[in-house]
Design a protein around this motif. Structure first.
Motif, PDB file in Angstrom:
ATOM      1  N   LEU A 224      34.926  27.263  35.703  1.00 36.43           N
ATOM      2  CA  LEU A 224      35.723  28.482  35.675  1.00 36.43           C
ATOM      3  C   LEU A 224      35.044  29.513  34.780  1.00 36.43           C
ATOM      4  O   LEU A 224      34.732  29.244  33.628  1.00 36.43           O
ATOM      5  CB  LEU A 224      37.133  28.180  35.170  1.00 36.43           C
ATOM      6  N   GLY A 225      34.837  30.685  35.329  1.00 34.37           N
ATOM      7  CA  GLY A 225      34.164  31.742  34.604  1.00 34.37           C
ATOM      8  C   GLY A 225      32.673  31.736  34.823  1.00 34.37           C
ATOM      9  O   GLY A 225      32.055  32.790  34.937  1.00 34.37           O
ATOM     10  N   ARG A 226      32.094  30.554  34.898  1.00 32.24           N
ATOM     11  CA  ARG A 226      30.651  30.441  35.105  1.00 32.24           C
ATOM     12  C   ARG A 226      30.291  30.503  36.583  1.00 32.24           C
ATOM     13  O   ARG A 226      29.319  31.154  36.965  1.00 32.24           O
ATOM     14  CB  ARG A 226      30.143  29.129  34.502  1.00 32.24           C
ATOM     15  N   GLU A 227      31.103  29.826  37.417  1.00 39.23           N
ATOM     16  CA  GLU A 227      30.780  29.740  38.840  1.00 39.23           C
ATOM     17  C   GLU A 227      31.885  30.272  39.743  1.00 39.23           C
ATOM     18  O   GLU A 227      31.664  30.440  40.941  1.00 39.23           O
ATOM     19  CB  GLU A 227      30.471  28.287  39.211  1.00 39.23           C
ATOM     20  N   ILE A 228      33.052  30.518  39.214  1.00 34.51           N
ATOM     21  CA  ILE A 228      34.171  31.028  39.996  1.00 34.51           C
ATOM     22  C   ILE A 228      35.101  31.798  39.072  1.00 34.51           C
ATOM     23  O   ILE A 228      35.219  31.478  37.882  1.00 34.51           O
ATOM     24  CB  ILE A 228      34.935  29.885  40.716  1.00 34.51           C
ATOM     25  N   THR A 229      35.752  32.818  39.601  1.00 39.30           N
ATOM     26  CA  THR A 229      36.693  33.647  38.845  1.00 39.30           C
ATOM     27  C   THR A 229      38.085  33.495  39.432  1.00 39.30           C
ATOM     28  O   THR A 229      38.245  33.423  40.653  1.00 39.30           O
ATOM     29  CB  THR A 229      36.268  35.127  38.898  1.00 39.30           C
ATOM     30  N   LEU A 230      39.089  33.446  38.578  1.00 46.13           N
ATOM     31  CA  LEU A 230      40.487  33.461  39.005  1.00 46.13           C
ATOM     32  C   LEU A 230      41.100  34.799  38.627  1.00 46.13           C
ATOM     33  O   LEU A 230      40.841  35.319  37.537  1.00 46.13           O
ATOM     34  CB  LEU A 230      41.281  32.328  38.352  1.00 46.13           C
ATOM     35  N   ILE A 231      41.922  35.341  39.517  1.00 43.77           N
ATOM     36  CA  ILE A 231      42.589  36.616  39.273  1.00 43.77           C
ATOM     37  C   ILE A 231      44.059  36.497  39.664  1.00 43.77           C
ATOM     38  O   ILE A 231      44.384  35.998  40.741  1.00 43.77           O
ATOM     39  CB  ILE A 231      41.966  37.767  40.095  1.00 43.77           C
ATOM     40  N   SER A 232      44.935  36.977  38.790  1.00 38.30           N
ATOM     41  CA  SER A 232      46.353  37.137  39.105  1.00 38.30           C
ATOM     42  C   SER A 232      46.677  38.624  38.945  1.00 38.30           C
ATOM     43  O   SER A 232      46.583  39.162  37.844  1.00 38.30           O
ATOM     44  CB  SER A 232      47.233  36.295  38.172  1.00 38.30           C
ATOM     45  N   VAL A 233      47.039  39.252  40.037  1.00 39.09           N
ATOM     46  CA  VAL A 233      47.328  40.688  40.038  1.00 39.09           C
ATOM     47  C   VAL A 233      48.832  40.896  40.063  1.00 39.09           C
ATOM     48  O   VAL A 233      49.534  40.308  40.896  1.00 39.09           O
ATOM     49  CB  VAL A 233      46.683  41.384  41.253  1.00 39.09           C
TER      50      VAL A 233
ATOM     51  N   ALA B  78      48.418  29.867  30.147  1.00 38.18           N
ATOM     52  CA  ALA B  78      47.459  30.234  31.187  1.00 38.18           C
ATOM     53  C   ALA B  78      46.326  31.101  30.655  1.00 38.18           C
ATOM     54  O   ALA B  78      45.803  31.948  31.368  1.00 38.18           O
ATOM     55  CB  ALA B  78      48.186  30.968  32.322  1.00 38.18           C
ATOM     56  N   SER B  79      45.950  30.885  29.415  1.00 40.99           N
ATOM     57  CA  SER B  79      44.853  31.654  28.832  1.00 40.99           C
ATOM     58  C   SER B  79      43.563  30.856  28.946  1.00 40.99           C
ATOM     59  O   SER B  79      43.305  29.939  28.149  1.00 40.99           O
ATOM     60  CB  SER B  79      45.159  31.985  27.367  1.00 40.99           C
ATOM     61  N   PHE B  80      42.768  31.174  29.955  1.00 42.31           N
ATOM     62  CA  PHE B  80      41.501  30.506  30.202  1.00 42.31           C
ATOM     63  C   PHE B  80      40.404  31.546  30.377  1.00 42.31           C
ATOM     64  O   PHE B  80      40.609  32.546  31.064  1.00 42.31           O
ATOM     65  CB  PHE B  80      41.564  29.666  31.490  1.00 42.31           C
ATOM     66  N   PRO B  81      39.227  31.338  29.800  1.00 48.29           N
ATOM     67  CA  PRO B  81      38.107  32.235  30.093  1.00 48.29           C
ATOM     68  C   PRO B  81      37.800  32.208  31.589  1.00 48.29           C
ATOM     69  O   PRO B  81      37.737  31.133  32.191  1.00 48.29           O
ATOM     70  CB  PRO B  81      36.958  31.633  29.274  1.00 48.29           C
ATOM     71  N   GLY B  82      37.670  33.386  32.176  1.00 51.81           N
ATOM     72  CA  GLY B  82      37.397  33.446  33.606  1.00 51.81           C
ATOM     73  C   GLY B  82      38.629  33.626  34.463  1.00 51.81           C
ATOM     74  O   GLY B  82      38.527  33.669  35.689  1.00 51.81           O
ATOM     75  N   TRP B  83      39.810  33.714  33.810  1.00 51.75           N
ATOM     76  CA  TRP B  83      41.052  33.967  34.547  1.00 51.75           C
ATOM     77  C   TRP B  83      41.625  35.285  34.042  1.00 51.75           C
ATOM     78  O   TRP B  83      42.022  35.403  32.890  1.00 51.75           O
ATOM     79  CB  TRP B  83      42.039  32.833  34.335  1.00 51.75           C
ATOM     80  N   TYR B  84      41.641  36.283  34.918  1.00 52.60           N
ATOM     81  CA  TYR B  84      42.108  37.615  34.565  1.00 52.60           C
ATOM     82  C   TYR B  84      43.503  37.867  35.123  1.00 52.60           C
ATOM     83  O   TYR B  84      43.761  37.613  36.310  1.00 52.60           O
ATOM     84  CB  TYR B  84      41.168  38.683  35.136  1.00 52.60           C
ATOM     85  N   PHE B  85      44.375  38.383  34.287  1.00 53.32           N
ATOM     86  CA  PHE B  85      45.658  38.925  34.730  1.00 53.32           C
ATOM     87  C   PHE B  85      45.495  40.443  34.735  1.00 53.32           C
ATOM     88  O   PHE B  85      45.201  41.040  33.693  1.00 53.32           O
ATOM     89  CB  PHE B  85      46.787  38.502  33.795  1.00 53.32           C
ATOM     90  N   LEU B  86      45.676  41.064  35.886  1.00 48.96           N
ATOM     91  CA  LEU B  86      45.295  42.469  36.039  1.00 48.96           C
ATOM     92  C   LEU B  86      46.466  43.367  36.404  1.00 48.96           C
ATOM     93  O   LEU B  86      47.368  42.972  37.167  1.00 48.96           O
ATOM     94  CB  LEU B  86      44.213  42.601  37.113  1.00 48.96           C
TER      95      LEU B  86
END
Length: 219
Positions: free
Chosen positions: A115-124, A145-153
């Motif tokens: 996660l973050g290195r090879e794939i990104t997660l997004i919650s909009v 749900a605080s993980f590097p590579g997971w953005y809440f936008l």
């Protein structure tokens, strides 16, 4: 409510009740049950039940700059180059969004260092009028749900509408302020085009992770 436009066909599970009723109840198919077995992997090219291959032509990672939960600008086009798994939530949702986030959290944990290195997660958020960075940060913290590579936008209402339009979705807020929504997960290829839709009524988080790792993550 997120309403799917009727000029684009989706797999049948998104077409119920004229696109207006959210699907909250969950059930597991045999493939989803198998996906819960630790270490279960899908062979490359195998499409498990609940995973629907799509071929969207719209750029779902356009040159739109949103804000993440830390208040930092995130230009969606800058996320190209690696696959992106995206869902749509709002922080005042009384139930379904909590389920979505719990499932995404399981995926994040299963991906581990990928996660973050090879794939990104997004919650909009689909409630940008209320969900500003502070609300998203509080929500992510409360849900663990605080993980590097997971953005809440979040962004302006028009920006969020523009993002949704690329998925052929639009948001409609009910008179009581509630927002119903499609509860699927959308997989984007590294070029930003939709390539997969996951129906969480049919495939569990472990099954999504297995398919993502088998098909989209090569490290």
């Amino acid at each position: 409510m997120l309403e799917q436009s009727n000029y684009r066909r989706r797999p049948p599970f998104t077409l119920a009740a004229n696109f207006r009723v959210p699907r909250v109840a969950a059930f597991f198919s045999l493939a989803a049950a198998l996906a819960l077995i630790p270490g279960c992997k899908f062979a490359r090219g195998y499409l498990p039940a609940g995973a629907y291959s799509t071929s969207g032509t719209a750029d779902c990672l356009p040159d739109i700059t949103l804000q993440d939960q830390a208040g930092q600008p995130v230009t969606l086009s800058s996320l190209k180059g690696k696959p992106v798994l995206i869902d749509f939530i709002y922080t005042s949702c009384p139930g379904p969004c909590l389920v979505l986030t719990a499932r995404m959290k399981k995926i994040a944990r299963d991906l581990g260092p990928k996660l973050g290195r090879e794939i990104t997660l997004i919650s909009v958020t689909v409630d940008p009028e209320h969900d500003r960075p502070r609300q998203l940060a509080d929500y992510a913290r409360e849900q663990g749900a605080s993980f590097p590579g997971w953005y809440f936008l979040t962004g302006t209402p028009q920006q969020i509408d523009n993002v949704l339009a690329n998925f052929k979705l639009k948001r409609i807020k009910e008179a009581d302020g509630t927002i119903d929504h499609i509860i699927d997960f959308f997989m984007l290829s590294p070029d930003g085009h939709e390539t997969r839709v996951y129906n969480p009524d049919e495939i569990g988080p472990a099954g999504i992770t297995a398919d993502v790792e088998s098909t989209f993550v090569h490290g």
